[in-house]
Design a protein around this motif. Structure first.
Motif, PDB file in Angstrom:
ATOM      1  N   UNK A 126       0.842  -1.184   0.000  1.00  0.00           N
ATOM      2  CA  UNK A 126       0.000   0.000   0.000  1.00  0.00           C
ATOM      3  C   UNK A 126       0.881   1.239   0.000  1.00  0.00           C
ATOM      4  N   UNK A 127       0.301   2.353  -0.359  1.00  0.00           N
ATOM      5  CA  UNK A 127       1.057   3.594  -0.372  1.00  0.00           C
ATOM      6  C   UNK A 127       0.892   4.320  -1.685  1.00  0.00           C
ATOM      7  N   UNK A 128       1.656   5.383  -1.869  1.00  0.00           N
ATOM      8  CA  UNK A 128       1.506   6.227  -3.055  1.00  0.00           C
ATOM      9  C   UNK A 128       2.514   5.838  -4.126  1.00  0.00           C
ATOM     10  N   UNK A 129       2.097   5.965  -5.379  1.00  0.00           N
ATOM     11  CA  UNK A 129       2.975   5.778  -6.531  1.00  0.00           C
ATOM     12  C   UNK A 129       3.237   7.150  -7.120  1.00  0.00           C
ATOM     13  N   UNK A 130       4.493   7.539  -7.202  1.00  0.00           N
ATOM     14  CA  UNK A 130       4.795   8.868  -7.743  1.00  0.00           C
ATOM     15  C   UNK A 130       5.644   8.816  -9.005  1.00  0.00           C
ATOM     16  N   UNK A 131       6.104   7.618  -9.393  1.00  0.00           N
ATOM     17  CA  UNK A 131       6.904   7.532 -10.600  1.00  0.00           C
ATOM     18  C   UNK A 131       7.449   6.141 -10.840  1.00  0.00           C
ATOM     19  N   UNK A 148       6.613   8.518   5.088  1.00  0.00           N
ATOM     20  CA  UNK A 148       7.192   9.672   4.416  1.00  0.00           C
ATOM     21  C   UNK A 148       6.890  10.955   5.177  1.00  0.00           C
ATOM     22  N   UNK A 149       5.647  11.083   5.662  1.00  0.00           N
ATOM     23  CA  UNK A 149       5.227  12.311   6.320  1.00  0.00           C
ATOM     24  C   UNK A 149       5.331  12.264   7.841  1.00  0.00           C
ATOM     25  N   UNK A 150       5.901  11.206   8.380  1.00  0.00           N
ATOM     26  CA  UNK A 150       6.133  11.177   9.824  1.00  0.00           C
ATOM     27  C   UNK A 150       7.579  11.546  10.139  1.00  0.00           C
ATOM     28  N   UNK A 497      19.287  19.510   8.732  1.00  0.00           N
ATOM     29  CA  UNK A 497      19.927  18.383   9.419  1.00  0.00           C
ATOM     30  C   UNK A 497      18.917  17.498  10.146  1.00  0.00           C
ATOM     31  N   UNK A 498      17.726  18.037  10.442  1.00  0.00           N
ATOM     32  CA  UNK A 498      16.710  17.251  11.141  1.00  0.00           C
ATOM     33  C   UNK A 498      15.791  16.506  10.185  1.00  0.00           C
ATOM     34  N   UNK A 499      15.971  16.689   8.875  1.00  0.00           N
ATOM     35  CA  UNK A 499      15.121  16.015   7.899  1.00  0.00           C
ATOM     36  C   UNK A 499      15.495  14.538   7.801  1.00  0.00           C
ATOM     37  N   UNK A 500      14.469  13.690   7.740  1.00  0.00           N
ATOM     38  CA  UNK A 500      14.707  12.248   7.643  1.00  0.00           C
ATOM     39  C   UNK A 500      14.503  11.694   6.255  1.00  0.00           C
ATOM     40  N   UNK A 501      13.865  12.462   5.359  1.00  0.00           N
ATOM     41  CA  UNK A 501      13.630  12.012   3.988  1.00  0.00           C
ATOM     42  C   UNK A 501      14.029  13.109   3.010  1.00  0.00           C
ATOM     43  N   UNK A 502      14.623  12.692   1.889  1.00  0.00           N
ATOM     44  CA  UNK A 502      15.116  13.649   0.902  1.00  0.00           C
ATOM     45  C   UNK A 502      14.656  13.242  -0.491  1.00  0.00           C
ATOM     46  N   UNK A 503      14.154  14.211  -1.244  1.00  0.00           N
ATOM     47  CA  UNK A 503      13.821  14.033  -2.653  1.00  0.00           C
ATOM     48  C   UNK A 503      14.657  15.057  -3.411  1.00  0.00           C
ATOM     49  N   UNK A 504      15.656  14.570  -4.134  1.00  0.00           N
ATOM     50  CA  UNK A 504      16.670  15.457  -4.711  1.00  0.00           C
ATOM     51  C   UNK A 504      16.582  15.436  -6.230  1.00  0.00           C
ATOM     52  N   UNK A 505      16.245  16.577  -6.808  1.00  0.00           N
ATOM     53  CA  UNK A 505      16.254  16.757  -8.253  1.00  0.00           C
ATOM     54  C   UNK A 505      17.619  17.299  -8.678  1.00  0.00           C
ATOM     55  N   UNK A 534      21.093  14.857 -13.401  1.00  0.00           N
ATOM     56  CA  UNK A 534      19.743  14.277 -13.445  1.00  0.00           C
ATOM     57  C   UNK A 534      18.885  15.029 -14.459  1.00  0.00           C
ATOM     58  N   UNK A 535      18.145  14.312 -15.297  1.00  0.00           N
ATOM     59  CA  UNK A 535      17.249  14.992 -16.243  1.00  0.00           C
ATOM     60  C   UNK A 535      16.045  15.597 -15.531  1.00  0.00           C
ATOM     61  N   UNK A 536      15.394  16.537 -16.192  1.00  0.00           N
ATOM     62  CA  UNK A 536      14.201  17.163 -15.631  1.00  0.00           C
ATOM     63  C   UNK A 536      13.139  16.104 -15.336  1.00  0.00           C
ATOM     64  N   UNK A 537      12.542  16.201 -14.139  1.00  0.00           N
ATOM     65  CA  UNK A 537      11.496  15.256 -13.765  1.00  0.00           C
ATOM     66  C   UNK A 537      12.005  13.995 -13.096  1.00  0.00           C
ATOM     67  N   UNK A 538      13.323  13.864 -12.961  1.00  0.00           N
ATOM     68  CA  UNK A 538      13.916  12.693 -12.299  1.00  0.00           C
ATOM     69  C   UNK A 538      14.439  13.109 -10.930  1.00  0.00           C
ATOM     70  N   UNK A 539      14.263  12.253  -9.940  1.00  0.00           N
ATOM     71  CA  UNK A 539      14.690  12.583  -8.582  1.00  0.00           C
ATOM     72  C   UNK A 539      15.315  11.376  -7.910  1.00  0.00           C
ATOM     73  N   UNK A 540      16.303  11.637  -7.084  1.00  0.00           N
ATOM     74  CA  UNK A 540      16.883  10.622  -6.212  1.00  0.00           C
ATOM     75  C   UNK A 540      16.165  10.706  -4.877  1.00  0.00           C
ATOM     76  N   UNK A 541      15.569   9.597  -4.446  1.00  0.00           N
ATOM     77  CA  UNK A 541      14.784   9.583  -3.213  1.00  0.00           C
ATOM     78  C   UNK A 541      15.475   8.674  -2.207  1.00  0.00           C
ATOM     79  N   UNK A 542      15.688   9.202  -1.010  1.00  0.00           N
ATOM     80  CA  UNK A 542      16.372   8.424   0.019  1.00  0.00           C
ATOM     81  C   UNK A 542      15.994   8.939   1.390  1.00  0.00           C
ATOM     82  N   UNK A 543      16.142   8.066   2.393  1.00  0.00           N
ATOM     83  CA  UNK A 543      15.818   8.474   3.747  1.00  0.00           C
ATOM     84  C   UNK A 543      15.138   7.384   4.542  1.00  0.00           C
ATOM     85  N   UNK A 544      14.524   7.780   5.662  1.00  0.00           N
ATOM     86  CA  UNK A 544      13.910   6.822   6.578  1.00  0.00           C
ATOM     87  C   UNK A 544      12.767   6.046   5.941  1.00  0.00           C
TER      88      UNK A 544
END
Length: 557
Positions: A126-131, A148-150, A497-505, A534-544
């Protein structure tokens, strides 16, 4: 699948190096075509006793020379080699991200089967599909939106790299799963239109002055730190006590202090004393004022005037005027939660300036002239946000209190007003969440965050930065930040520094890349170097919330 494509030649805790078998790929297995799709491909290393499978991800492919025969060193051939990093371990117990054991040199490697790839990237049911996974467009991972949002989230990328599309996609998918998802989006460019979210214009709200704290006024007026900031804070505290006129005890103290101060010119001292003595209801004071003049450097009736001011001060406060400064401070300057309007602030600042001038600091008013000019500007341009309009004030209360996703259009605000509004709403919500243990979680999404969540604010030593406070303490009270920026190096390092999730374009600025490297515990050197291409619309996603770093092509909203 046991189609061996190469063998391991080197093993470390961080990576393996392998040599590939010539002409081993592509190949067909059970109707699926398998190929080594460059960097990002997944490799499987099988335990010979079938207890587990190690999954590695290719990070580098290169050519190397290999000698044909040991006794013919002049003859060599080029072979393909690769490096790969450990990702996960699959066993009968399920999937465990990260590896507890390592392969041996000489062990065979294979391309991961389709089912293994799906298990790695799509283990959430379950969860969201973003790409789609950038190295395999057939895979669309599901992200657990609650995870993601906790945690605090950072979304970074240069202009036109796809940040806004990512935010819109995540919100759209989240609202389809959770229609009452509680969030507030600050829309700086008036670009978000999301089904299921309520959109509000900043022009449709009005703020009750009782909500506005000293920190909020400082953010709005934006004083310099050395002179203007302490004068502004004292002025706000004094303004809280102002009604129709200056209180007598305060006027008596100012008049008495001015006369006994080191004000350089006698004519200036005369003006000061007469002005504030005029507020005093005392026979001696009023009698002395009739003949209080300056002649050849001497003041007539000065002794009678000072005596009257002193008597009236004692009568009102039961305190000697010589000890009046501590009483004035206790009475007027110890209120840390004043309620004022912009009009009374100006009056309060004038009194704060006069108190300072009565001590002989006659330059203070000129040092604060730019601040007073800004207050006049705000009175004319920002007064509408404080109008006594019941409907608009209710809209503001609903923005703070109602559950659901709200988008507030703040595109008409300059950076200082934007900082004021965001700081105010965030502080009110923080106090509300802190006092109510049953409060529902809320996520704040800040577009163009570098405009108002900046590092090294000169006022931070005297007023609390609510963004830093929530970054450190918000989790305890179910309050989370999502910061979106094209200039991450301008942001508060405490918040990032307190962020646990990163979406990097895509990010090309070396300052931004170095900042992310220092503030993100998850990212590697290879991933940092990849961000700039990274091309436009592509992101590196990493974190908790993401067990392994994933490079995604974000679907358009």
């Amino acid at each position: 699948m046991k189609m061996i494509i190469g063998r391991i030649i080197e093993v470390t805790a961080n990576k393996i190096s392998c040599e590939l078998v010539n002409n081993c790929v592509p190949f067909n297995f059970q109707g699926e075509v398998y190929d080594l799709e460059s960097v990002g491909s997944l490799l499987s290393i099988y335990d010979k006793y079938k207890r587990y499978t190690l999954i590695y991800q290719v990070t580098k492919i290169y050519e190397k020379e290999q000698i044909y025969l040991k006794n013919e060193t002049s003859k060599s051939k080029n072979i393909i080699a690769l490096d790969a990093i450990p990702l996960a371990e699959i066993s009968s117990q399920g999937i465990d991200f990260g590896v507890n054991r390592f392969p041996m040199v000489g062990e065979p490697i294979t391309l991961s089967e389709i089912e293994e790839v799906k298990l790695i990237y799509s283990h959430n049911q379950t969860g969201v599909i973003i790409g789609e996974v950038n190295s395999n467009f057939n895979i669309k991972p599901r992200f657990n939106n609650k995870k993601l949002f906790s945690s605090h989230v950072s979304i970074f990328g240069n202009t036109n790299s796809g940040k806004s599309t990512t935010i819109a996609k995540i919100l759209k998918e989240t609202l389809q799963i959770e229609p009452e998802f509680n969030s507030l989006v600050f829309d700086v460019h008036d670009e978000y239109e999301i089904e299921g979210a309520l959109k509000i214009s900043i022009d449709d709200i009005s703020i009750d002055p009782c909500y506005v704290s000293i920190e909020d006024w400082v953010n709005l007026i934006n004083p310099s730190s050395l002179v203007q900031l302490p004068i502004l804070i004292n002025g706000i505290k004094l303004a809280h006590n102002l009604k129709d006129k200056i209180p007598e005890e305060l006027a008596a103290f100012i008049g008495y202090s001015a006369f006994n101060s080191n004000i350089e010119t006698a004519s200036t001292k005369l003006i000061f004393v007469k002005k504030y003595a005029g507020y005093i209801n005392n026979e001696k004071v009023q009698a002395a004022l009739k003949d209080f003049t300056l002649s050849y450097g001497n003041f007539s009736k000065a002794d009678l005037l000072m005596e009257g001011l002193s008597e009236r001060f004692i009568e009102l406060t039961s305190t000697s005027i010589h000890d009046g400064e501590s009483l004035i401070i206790d009475t007027y300057l110890n209120n840390n939660d004043p309620v004022v309007t912009m009009e009374t602030i100006k009056d309060g600042i004038n009194i704060a300036l006069t108190l300072e001038e009565s001590r002989g600091n006659l330059q203070v008013r000129s040092h604060c002239q730019t601040m007073m000019t800004r207050i006049d500007l705000l009175l004319s341009h920002f007064k509408r946000f404080f109008e006594d309009n019941t409907h608009k004030r209710q809209t503001f209360d609903d923005l703070i209190n109602n559950v659901g996703t709200k988008i507030i259009n703040v595109s008409s605000l300059d950076d200082d007003l934007l900082k004021f509004i965001t700081h105010l709403i965030l502080r009110i919500t923080f106090l509300k969440q802190k006092s109510n243990k049953q409060a529902k979680q809320i996520n704040f999404i800040f577009d163009e965050a570098h405009k108002y969540i900046r590092k090294n604010q000169v006022t931070d030593d005297l007023v609390r930065n609510i963004f830093d406070t929530i970054a450190r303490e918000g989790r305890k009270f179910k309050l989370f930040l999502c910061i979106c920026s094209q200039q991450p190096h301008e942001l508060s390092s405490t918040v990032v520094s307190q962020c646990g999730n990163f979406i990097l374009h895509r990010l090309k600025n070396n300052l931004d890349l170095e900042f992310i490297k220092k503030s993100n515990p998850y990212i590697t050197e290879n991933q940092i170097s990849r961000l700039s291409s990274l091309p436009t619309g592509t992101a590196l996603i990493l974190g908790d919330a993401i067990p392994i770093p994933i490079e995604l092509k974000i679907e358009k909203k």
